[in-house]
Design an enzyme around this catalytic site. Structure first.
Site, PDB file in Angstrom:
ATOM      1  N   GLY A  52       0.831  -1.200   0.000  1.00 35.29           N
ATOM      2  CA  GLY A  52       0.000   0.000   0.000  1.00 35.29           C
ATOM      3  C   GLY A  52       0.863   1.248   0.000  1.00 35.29           C
ATOM      4  CG  HIS A  53       4.407   1.218   0.780  1.00 36.42           C
ATOM      5  ND1 HIS A  53       5.495   0.765   0.067  1.00 36.42           N
ATOM      6  CD2 HIS A  53       4.192   0.304   1.764  1.00 36.42           C
ATOM      7  CE1 HIS A  53       5.922  -0.359   0.618  1.00 36.42           C
ATOM      8  NE2 HIS A  53       5.145  -0.684   1.645  1.00 36.42           N
ATOM      9  CB  ALA A  54       5.246   4.093  -4.543  1.00 33.09           C
TER      10      ALA A  54
END
Ligand code: TYD
Length: 139
Positions: A52-54
């Site tokens: 749920g991120h980069a």
């Protein structure tokens, strides 16, 4: 700009042996960067999602040492699901891609090699911001 097409599934060497099989990976050989950090996911409850991120800079190489799970990667335009379920495949994930991990099987064990030391500031947690940065060519 990094896109989904820069993601690679890399087949690792497999030394078959009646005593048990062996696979391996080395810096700049099977793994296209120098490993600075390793971490692993385990005991993931059914139905849970990770990621749920980069990352702005961090690159990763992910192996399903046991069990299976899906790595969902998104470059702001295209999204692709990579299902990992063999201990002799590694998924190379370049920087600048949104990532989710889901569908963990019972006893799934995800081993992750990272190109940077842990840095909270390297994370982008806001998908809209990620898309904007991608659009502007900032990542
Ligand atoms: P996070 O990277 O968000 O996990 P995932 O992407 O797999 O869902 O990390 C979860 C927590 O663990 C967060 O509080 C930071 C901590 N952490 C470290 O301290 N060092 C590390 O190398 C990693 C990967 C996480």
């Amino acid at each position: 700009m990094v896109t989904i097409n820069d993601v690679k599934i890399i087949e690792l060497p497999k030394i078959l042996d009646a005593r048990g099989n062996l696979s391996f990976a080395e810096n700049f050989k099977q793994i296209p960067f120098e490993i600075k950090r390793t971490y692993w996911l385990y005991d993931v409850p059914g139905g849970e999602c990770r990621g749920g991120h980069a990352y702005r800079a961090n690159e990763e190489f992910i192996i399903a040492i046991s069990g299976s799970f899906d790595v969902v990667l998104d470059d702001g335009k295209d999204r692709k699901v990579f299902s990992l379920n063999r201990s002799y495949y590694g998924l190379y994930v370049p920087k600048g891609l949104w990532r989710d991990m889901e569908n963990f099987s019972t006893n799934a064990f995800a081993l992750e090699f990272a190109s940077t030391h842990y840095d909270e500031g390297d994370y982008i947690y806001d998908y809209d911001l990620f898309k904007k940065m991608k659009y502007n060519g900032e990542i």
